[in-house]
Scaffold this motif. Structure first.
Motif, PDB file in Angstrom:
ATOM      1  N   UNK A   1      35.505  30.390 -16.159  1.00  0.00           N
ATOM      2  CA  UNK A   1      35.610  29.003 -15.764  1.00  0.00           C
ATOM      3  C   UNK A   1      37.070  28.572 -15.784  1.00  0.00           C
ATOM      4  N   UNK A   2      37.364  27.574 -14.965  1.00  0.00           N
ATOM      5  CA  UNK A   2      38.712  26.990 -14.950  1.00  0.00           C
ATOM      6  C   UNK A   2      38.607  25.473 -15.047  1.00  0.00           C
ATOM      7  N   UNK A   3      39.596  24.892 -15.701  1.00  0.00           N
ATOM      8  CA  UNK A   3      39.668  23.440 -15.856  1.00  0.00           C
ATOM      9  C   UNK A   3      40.128  22.862 -14.517  1.00  0.00           C
ATOM     10  N   UNK A   4      39.351  21.928 -13.949  1.00  0.00           N
ATOM     11  CA  UNK A   4      39.681  21.362 -12.640  1.00  0.00           C
ATOM     12  C   UNK A   4      40.176  19.922 -12.718  1.00  0.00           C
ATOM     13  N   UNK A   5      40.309  19.400 -13.931  1.00  0.00           N
ATOM     14  CA  UNK A   5      40.799  18.042 -14.128  1.00  0.00           C
ATOM     15  C   UNK A   5      41.468  17.970 -15.490  1.00  0.00           C
ATOM     16  N   UNK A   6      42.448  17.110 -15.621  1.00  0.00           N
ATOM     17  CA  UNK A   6      43.093  16.957 -16.920  1.00  0.00           C
ATOM     18  C   UNK A   6      42.035  16.591 -17.962  1.00  0.00           C
ATOM     19  N   UNK A   7      42.024  17.245 -19.122  1.00  0.00           N
ATOM     20  CA  UNK A   7      41.025  16.935 -20.154  1.00  0.00           C
ATOM     21  C   UNK A   7      41.069  15.464 -20.561  1.00  0.00           C
ATOM     22  N   UNK A   8      39.889  14.907 -20.763  1.00  0.00           N
ATOM     23  CA  UNK A   8      39.775  13.519 -21.198  1.00  0.00           C
ATOM     24  C   UNK A   8      39.608  13.532 -22.712  1.00  0.00           C
ATOM     25  N   UNK A   9      40.617  13.075 -23.417  1.00  0.00           N
ATOM     26  CA  UNK A   9      40.600  13.117 -24.876  1.00  0.00           C
ATOM     27  C   UNK A   9      40.049  11.800 -25.395  1.00  0.00           C
ATOM     28  N   UNK A  10      38.973  11.897 -26.141  1.00  0.00           N
ATOM     29  CA  UNK A  10      38.324  10.740 -26.757  1.00  0.00           C
ATOM     30  C   UNK A  10      38.424  10.903 -28.272  1.00  0.00           C
ATOM     31  N   UNK A  11      37.983   9.916 -29.007  1.00  0.00           N
ATOM     32  CA  UNK A  11      38.016   9.999 -30.462  1.00  0.00           C
ATOM     33  C   UNK A  11      37.031  11.073 -30.940  1.00  0.00           C
ATOM     34  N   UNK A  12      37.568  12.170 -31.443  1.00  0.00           N
ATOM     35  CA  UNK A  12      36.724  13.235 -31.986  1.00  0.00           C
ATOM     36  C   UNK A  12      36.121  14.172 -30.964  1.00  0.00           C
ATOM     37  N   UNK A  13      36.459  14.013 -29.691  1.00  0.00           N
ATOM     38  CA  UNK A  13      35.905  14.912 -28.669  1.00  0.00           C
ATOM     39  C   UNK A  13      36.821  15.006 -27.461  1.00  0.00           C
ATOM     40  N   UNK A  14      36.651  16.095 -26.711  1.00  0.00           N
ATOM     41  CA  UNK A  14      37.413  16.320 -25.491  1.00  0.00           C
ATOM     42  C   UNK A  14      36.418  16.665 -24.390  1.00  0.00           C
TER      43      UNK A  14
END
Length: 55
Positions: A1-14
């Motif tokens: 798999x490849x990341x297709x979008x910048x990771x969305x960093x939330x409180x305690x999760x990505x």
């Protein structure tokens, strides 16, 4: 798999949007409970391979 979008960093999760090998898109949630995988998800960038290879 490849990341297709910048990771969305939330409180305690990505949130990672991934392009799978079966030519489909999926969203994966990595939480703090995943430990080292969580740290790698925070540092992931567009186009990176997921899950990261162990070095």
């Amino acid at each position: 798999s490849r990341v297709v979008r910048r990771p969305q960093i939330r409180k305690g999760q990505v949130l990672l949007d991934l392009c799978e090998t079966e030519e489909r898109l999926s969203r994966t949630t990595v939480t703090k409970r995943h430990g080292e995988l969580y740290k790698a998800a925070r540092d992931a960038d567009w186009g990176d391979v997921w899950p990261p290879a162990d070095e």
